[in-house]
Design an enzyme around this catalytic site. Structure first.
Site, PDB file in Angstrom:
ATOM      1  N   GLY A   1      54.532  12.426  62.529  1.00 23.09           N
ATOM      2  CA  GLY A   1      53.826  13.105  63.606  1.00 23.09           C
ATOM      3  C   GLY A   1      52.343  12.921  63.397  1.00 23.09           C
ATOM      4  CB  CYS A   2      49.609  15.349  63.518  1.00 17.90           C
ATOM      5  SG  CYS A   2      47.880  15.520  63.115  1.00 17.90           S
TER       6      CYS A   2
END
Length: 176
Positions: free
Chosen positions: A10-11
């Site tokens: 993800g991030c």
């Protein structure tokens, strides 16, 4: 002699923040991998059109921390059962993926996935992909060490801080 590993969870700010204080980790770079467009930037990757994932390249000392242990920490500090999303971040650029750099890393990745699946650690099937390691593009400077440089930013306080706290609570013995 150091080795490298590339993880997308993800991030990239989150993944960098949770792995940077692990003993044996010497360097972490946020960046982009797995896409078709050369020299992507943050704005283009965020569209989801380049095929890249936000990822981190971890340089580590395998005499201090093993690839398998880094992989386990990566897996338990994000949601590897969520396809193309982490929390509110949605799209293939936020996919959960591992990019093995050697045949041994690929074998170890498969073994760790099998181990975690058999233990039922996540309660749902792991959807983290194992993808060929293509060119890793280092992200813009302001993405590097983002959490440390912006601890009071809203996203950092709401999303990253709880992940770092979870790591410290459950795996403190592995941290500096």
């Amino acid at each position: 002699m150091t080795e490298q590993a590339i993880f997308a969870g993800g991030c990239f700010w989150c993944t960098e923040a949770v792995l940077k204080d692990v003993r044996g980790v010497e360097k972490i770079e946020s960046g982009y991998i797995g896409g078709q467009v050369p020299n992507p930037d943050y704005r283009s990757v965020c569209t989801g059109d380049t095929g890249h994932a936000e990822a981190v390249r971890v340089t580590f000392d395998p005499n201090v921390v093993s690839y398998a242990d880094l992989l386990r920490l990566f897996m338990v500090t994000h949601d590897p059962t969520s396809l193309n999303r982490q929390g509110a971040d949605v799209g293939t650029q936020y996919r959960s993926a591992v990019f093995p750099l050697t045949p041994q890393q690929e074998q170890e990745t498969k073994a760790v996935f099998e181990e975690l699946g058999q233990q039922g650690v996540f309660g749902k099937p792991i959807v983290t992909s194992i993808e060929p390691a293509t060119t890793f593009y280092v992200a813009e400077d302001y993405h590097q060490d983002y959490y440390a440089n912006n601890p009071n930013q809203g996203y950092c306080m709401a999303v990253i801080a709880p992940k770092v706290a979870k790591l410290r609570a459950h795996y403190g013995e592995m941290l500096r």
